[in-house]
Structures are given as structure tokens and as C-alpha cells.
Enzyme design. Sequence first.
Site, PDB file in Angstrom:
ATOM      1  N   LYS A  76       0.817  -0.994   0.009  1.00 16.19           N
ATOM      2  CA  LYS A  76      -0.156   0.172  -0.102  1.00 16.19           C
ATOM      3  C   LYS A  76       0.911   1.064   0.127  1.00 16.19           C
ATOM      4  O   LYS A  76       1.992   1.210   0.569  1.00 16.19           O
ATOM      5  CB  LYS A  76      -0.927   0.185   1.221  1.00 16.19           C
ATOM      6  CG  LYS A  76      -1.838   1.046   1.398  1.00 16.19           C
ATOM      7  CD  LYS A  76      -2.813   1.045   2.699  1.00 16.19           C
ATOM      8  CE  LYS A  76      -3.844   2.155   2.422  1.00 16.19           C
ATOM      9  NZ  LYS A  76      -4.746   1.842   3.829  1.00 16.19           N
ATOM     10  N   SER A 151      -9.861   2.186   2.962  1.00 16.88           N
ATOM     11  CA  SER A 151      -9.064   3.002   2.189  1.00 16.88           C
ATOM     12  C   SER A 151      -7.753   2.190   1.360  1.00 16.88           C
ATOM     13  O   SER A 151      -7.193   2.506   0.272  1.00 16.88           O
ATOM     14  CB  SER A 151      -8.104   4.026   2.830  1.00 16.88           C
ATOM     15  OG  SER A 151      -7.239   3.376   3.903  1.00 16.88           O
ATOM     16  N   SER A 175     -10.087  -0.187   7.267  1.00 14.06           N
ATOM     17  CA  SER A 175      -9.577  -0.038   5.764  1.00 14.06           C
ATOM     18  C   SER A 175      -8.851  -1.427   5.471  1.00 14.06           C
ATOM     19  O   SER A 175      -8.592  -1.387   4.256  1.00 14.06           O
ATOM     20  CB  SER A 175      -8.467   1.143   5.585  1.00 14.06           C
ATOM     21  OG  SER A 175      -9.216   2.374   5.497  1.00 14.06           O
TER      22      SER A 175
HETATM   23  N1  GLN Z   1     -13.399   4.878   6.371  1.00 16.34           N
HETATM   24  C1  GLN Z   1     -12.684   4.849   7.607  1.00 16.34           C
HETATM   25  C2  GLN Z   1     -12.331   6.600   7.560  1.00 16.34           C
HETATM   26  O1  GLN Z   1     -12.566   7.004   6.292  1.00 16.34           O
HETATM   27  C3  GLN Z   1     -11.604   4.181   7.901  1.00 16.34           C
HETATM   28  C4  GLN Z   1     -10.325   4.374   7.132  1.00 16.34           C
HETATM   29  C5  GLN Z   1      -9.206   3.520   7.555  1.00 16.34           C
HETATM   30  O2  GLN Z   1      -9.512   2.672   8.260  1.00 16.34           O
HETATM   31  N2  GLN Z   1      -8.171   4.021   7.095  1.00 16.34           N
HETATM   32  O3  GLN Z   1     -11.668   6.926   8.101  1.00 16.34           O
END
Ligand code: GLN
Length: 484
Positions: A76, A151, A175
Amino acid sequence: MHDKTIAQLAAGLKAREYSSEELTRAYLERIARLDPQLNSFITVTPELALAQARAADRLIAEGKAGPLTGVPLAQKDIFCTDGVRTSCGSKMLDNFTAPYDATVVTRFKAAGTVMLGKTNMDEFAMGSSNETSYYGPVKNPWDLAAVPGGSSGGSAAAVAARLAPGATGTDTGGSIRQPAALCGITGIKPTYGRVSRYGMIAFASSLDQGGPMATTAEDCALMLGAMAGFDPRDSTSVDRPVPDYTANLNADLKGLRIGLPKEFFGEGLDPEVAKVIDAAVAEYKQLGAEVVEISLPNSALAVPTYYVVAPAECSSNLSRFDGVRFGHRCENPKNLEDLYKRSRGEGFGTEVKRRIMIGTYALSAGYYDAYYLKAQKLRRLIADDFKRAFEQVDVIMGPTSPTVAFNIGEKTDDPVTMYLSDIYTIAVNLAGLPGMSVPAGFVGNRPVGLQIIGNLFDEARLLNVAHKYQQVTDWHTRVPHGFE
Ligand code: GLN
């Protein structure tokens, strides 16, 4: 070769059925041919990958191979990679070449793996759909009209489309698990502190945790074994031995106590997703597990608590991106204030700015007690709910996400609806627990993930519970049409 798991590829490499160089070329060829449809990679690193593959082949020839030597993986783009652009999905870091490796990257190098490239992601990991990336949205290989989740959507899409057999993700509020669910792959968010955050660009430091994404639980076990462990460079990393996560994959599930929180099956859950989860739970009963209804009474507070804590921490973490030391700098600044304002104004996207503003507000002198302090107290209540539940059960199960993948553009105008797609995952981060998502079926052509939540440091059990299910089901072996 691309239809094989990491475990199978490692065995094939050891048996010299193919070299790491051949394997790496095969994946690079698939990425070049198929990724233009998906946009799952921000940066592909073919020269580096082939050099690493040749080095791995030498180790294999000398009989010095470890369990992952020569296996190609994707990282990532939140993990710093020495000499390779590390953008974090943001214009702010579009020009940033990391001068060092994140600990996770160092460990994968030491394990002899090959890095194919860096995967697309929501900007600074803020999002649930990959639509906040500066590099454009990622498409879900199961349906190109759908989001892959976020994400870590680039990692999930790449693994689902078999452009890499495994990839890293990070999970602050879901995410790893939510994109794994939406793309039909397996992913585990380890206990907070299990995997080093050194060199993993910080979003919300008390919640962020890196982990593996692959097609099977066995592959996640192999990857986690390489990633996990104490790191003196991360003060929150936990000094505790790393078990062999593959050792107990086949342990019998007879007598396993599964808790089903009634709050995970109420309003907001798509009834078609609920049916898939019910069928998965029935499968576990066949395997000898017992099911207990439990309650996590403070579940409804998780999303609002998270959207105070995470923005507060992000507003502090992202203050370092000021156009001075690294990252985007505006043209011809008039003075220092103009430099800060325009560099940050131009470098950050809308969602990131929204969160910095919410977080700065929540931390400001007059509001700290009302918001941040209150959120910290709620966080404790949420963690206590799980503590009580684990006195009664061994694991908790439910849906990873309330719906299957939604369409690109469907939720971009309504941040709160978008935030609700993590309603079942966020509490796990607030409590610091490990959580997993495992492919459990489909609604139409879109995958559904079963979430398995464990007690602190119980990753080996989660992987065992997931692996046994994968021995009696084949959801994890399905490949999206066009990517066979
Ligand atoms: N979707 C959640 C957010 O927007 C979690 C994102 C994540 O786990 N990095 O913060």
C-alpha cells in the site's frame, strides 16, 4: 501461476517449478495488461522487482530460502519505500521519494519477497471507497461500476484480480476489512501494536494498524508472520513473541463459542447480506461451533466517537505537511503565511481538509472537554463492551460491511452515509482488537465478507477459524470475470 495462493507459489519456488524471476514477470505482465481497467497501482516498480526476484532466486539456489522467499507482493502506498515514490494517495506527497523503508517493508525485504509496486488508496487513508485518491478512483474487479472499498482499495482490487498474490493494507477504522469484503478477499487487522507503524504514514496514531490482504487465511498467516513483531522504533509496538501463525490453522473448532452481537444484525443491514452471514454461521455450527447471542450495547456510539478521535489525531499528524520540509510547495509564495496556506490548500483534497478542520475544532481550547475528552471516555465504554463479551465467547462474528460494494459516485456527496459503511468495523479499532474479513458469498455479482473479531493478540485463533471455513467453502477461490 497467478491462480495460485502464496503458500502454493512458495512451494513451487522451492520445488524449482518456476523461478521468482518468471513469476515476477508473469505478475508484471498481468499488471501492465489488466490494471489500466482498475487503477489499483499508483506506482509499478518492474526493475526493482526483477532485481529482487533474481536475488531471491540466488537464495533459493543456495538453499537459503525462507517461507516467503521469491514471492511477489504489493505494498500500500502509505508505507515508506526507500528510493520509491510514497504518495499516500495525495497530491501533497506526489513528489515524495522516501529516504528509508518502513519496518514492514524492511521485514518483507528480509523475508526475500519481491515488491511489484505501490497500491492506490484513499488520500491519507481517509475514505471507504478509494474515491478520495489524488490518482483517481479504483474500480472493483467484480463490477467495474462499483467501488473496491477503502482505504486499502488498491491492494484489495489488485489481489482480487490476481495482479498480486498478496498485498499490505492499513486499518484505522476498517480499511483492511471493508475493502477485503467488497472485493471478495481475506484480510486481517492485527491487534494494535502487533505490527510496527514505523514508516507507515500516520493518519490516526492510536488506531492505525498495518496488516496483510490475500486470497486465503493461510496466506494472511504467512504474511503476518513476516510483518509482526516488536520494533524499538515504534513506541506503541508490543514486545511479545510472534507465534507461528500457520501452526494452528487446522485446529478443530468443536466447542468454539461464537458471539453474534444483536447490534450487528439490526436496522441498516442489507437483508441479502444478512442471509449470507446467516449461512456462514450455519457452516460454523456444522464444524462444531456453538452460537451465543451477545450484546455490545455501546455499538451505536462507535462511528461518532471515531469521527472525533480520528480527525483530532489526523489534524495533529498532518500538520507536518507544510510545504517547507517535504511535500508539495506552492509557486512563488509571497511570505511564510502564504506559503503555508497555499501549499496546504493545493496539496490536500476535500475529505482531508474536512477532517483537519473537524479535528482542529474538537481539540481547540473551548471544546476539548466537550468533544475529545468525551470521545475518549466513550472509547473506554466501547472497549469494555468487548471485554465483557470475551468473557463469554471466543470470537465475535457478523457482517464486515452493511452492504455490498456501492457504485462509484453514489456516496461522494454525502460523507455521513459514506462513514456508515464502516459501522461494524470501527469499534474494533477503538478497542485495539484484531479483526478479520473472510469471503462468505455474493449478492448478485458483488462479494460479501464475514467479519471475525478476536480478543487481544488472538490473531492465531482468528486465522484458524477463517482457515477451517475456507476448507469447506470455495468463496475465496472465485476469480472475477475477465481476470481469470
Ligand atoms: N473509512 C474510515 C475512514 O474514512 C476508515 C479508514 C481507515 O481505516 N483508514 O476514516
